[in-house]
Design a protein around this motif. Structure first.
Motif, PDB file in Angstrom:
ATOM      1  N   MET A   1       0.847  -1.173   0.000  1.00 46.89           N
ATOM      2  CA  MET A   1       0.000   0.000   0.000  1.00 46.89           C
ATOM      3  C   MET A   1       0.895   1.240   0.000  1.00 46.89           C
ATOM      4  O   MET A   1       1.471   1.611   1.002  1.00 46.89           O
ATOM      5  CB  MET A   1      -0.911  -0.037   1.236  1.00 46.89           C
ATOM      6  CG  MET A   1      -1.894   1.098   1.282  1.00 46.89           C
ATOM      7  SD  MET A   1      -2.904   1.032   2.771  1.00 46.89           S
ATOM      8  CE  MET A   1      -4.204  -0.027   2.225  1.00 46.89           C
ATOM      9  N   ALA A   2       1.041   1.879  -1.124  1.00 43.60           N
ATOM     10  CA  ALA A   2       1.991   2.965  -1.296  1.00 43.60           C
ATOM     11  C   ALA A   2       1.526   4.280  -0.679  1.00 43.60           C
ATOM     12  O   ALA A   2       2.321   5.189  -0.501  1.00 43.60           O
ATOM     13  CB  ALA A   2       2.277   3.170  -2.779  1.00 43.60           C
ATOM     14  N   ASP A   3       0.259   4.404  -0.355  1.00 41.99           N
ATOM     15  CA  ASP A   3      -0.239   5.682   0.145  1.00 41.99           C
ATOM     16  C   ASP A   3      -0.212   5.793   1.666  1.00 41.99           C
ATOM     17  O   ASP A   3      -0.780   6.704   2.237  1.00 41.99           O
ATOM     18  CB  ASP A   3      -1.655   5.947  -0.383  1.00 41.99           C
ATOM     19  CG  ASP A   3      -2.653   4.887   0.044  1.00 41.99           C
ATOM     20  OD1 ASP A   3      -2.225   3.779   0.415  1.00 41.99           O
ATOM     21  OD2 ASP A   3      -3.853   5.179  -0.005  1.00 41.99           O
ATOM     22  N   ARG A   4       0.463   4.887   2.339  1.00 40.76           N
ATOM     23  CA  ARG A   4       0.603   4.978   3.788  1.00 40.76           C
ATOM     24  C   ARG A   4       2.075   4.921   4.160  1.00 40.76           C
ATOM     25  O   ARG A   4       2.884   4.361   3.432  1.00 40.76           O
ATOM     26  CB  ARG A   4      -0.179   3.888   4.492  1.00 40.76           C
ATOM     27  CG  ARG A   4       0.433   2.512   4.334  1.00 40.76           C
ATOM     28  CD  ARG A   4      -0.017   1.598   5.479  1.00 40.76           C
ATOM     29  NE  ARG A   4       0.345   0.218   5.283  1.00 40.76           N
ATOM     30  CZ  ARG A   4       1.552  -0.283   5.525  1.00 40.76           C
ATOM     31  NH1 ARG A   4       2.542   0.470   5.936  1.00 40.76           N
ATOM     32  NH2 ARG A   4       1.801  -1.557   5.338  1.00 40.76           N
TER      33      ARG A   4
END
Length: 107
Positions: A1-4
């Motif tokens: 999960m790249a957005d965290r």
């Protein structure tokens, strides 16, 4: 999960509470979510009323393994290369679950 942010679980002996706190601070300022031991009581450091029971120690050990499950990687705080029994167990668990592990000192 790249957005965290990355999640790092800190492991180490209770005797290194100050060093783990410093690592927590450094990682947090770097934008990392840190999960770490929440209790650092050791029998030789506190009055008898504050000593953890065997049941509490077991429960905290199991809880820390769940923290490893949440993490993207594990950082072992091991000044002087010291790794105790509980930390060895946590390292073995992290390896078994495929978590990357790094150490603050060479082992």
């Amino acid at each position: 999960m790249a957005d965290r942010p990355e999640i790092v679980c800190i492991c180490g002996s209770a005797r290194f509470g100050a060093e783990m706190s410093a690592a927590n601070r450094e990682l947090t300022f770097a934008g990392v979510i840190v999960v770490a031991p929440g209790v650092f009581l050791r029998a030789e450091d506190h009055e008898a009323a504050e000593v953890l029971t065997d049941e509490q120690k077991t429960a905290l050990g199991a809880l820390h393994l769940r923290k490893i499950d949440l993490a993207d990687r594990v950082l072992v705080v091991n000044p002087g290369g010291y790794i105790g029994e509980s930390t060895s167990r946590e390292i073995a668990y992290a390896r078994a679950t495929g978590k990357p592990i790094s150490f603050t000192d060479p082992v």
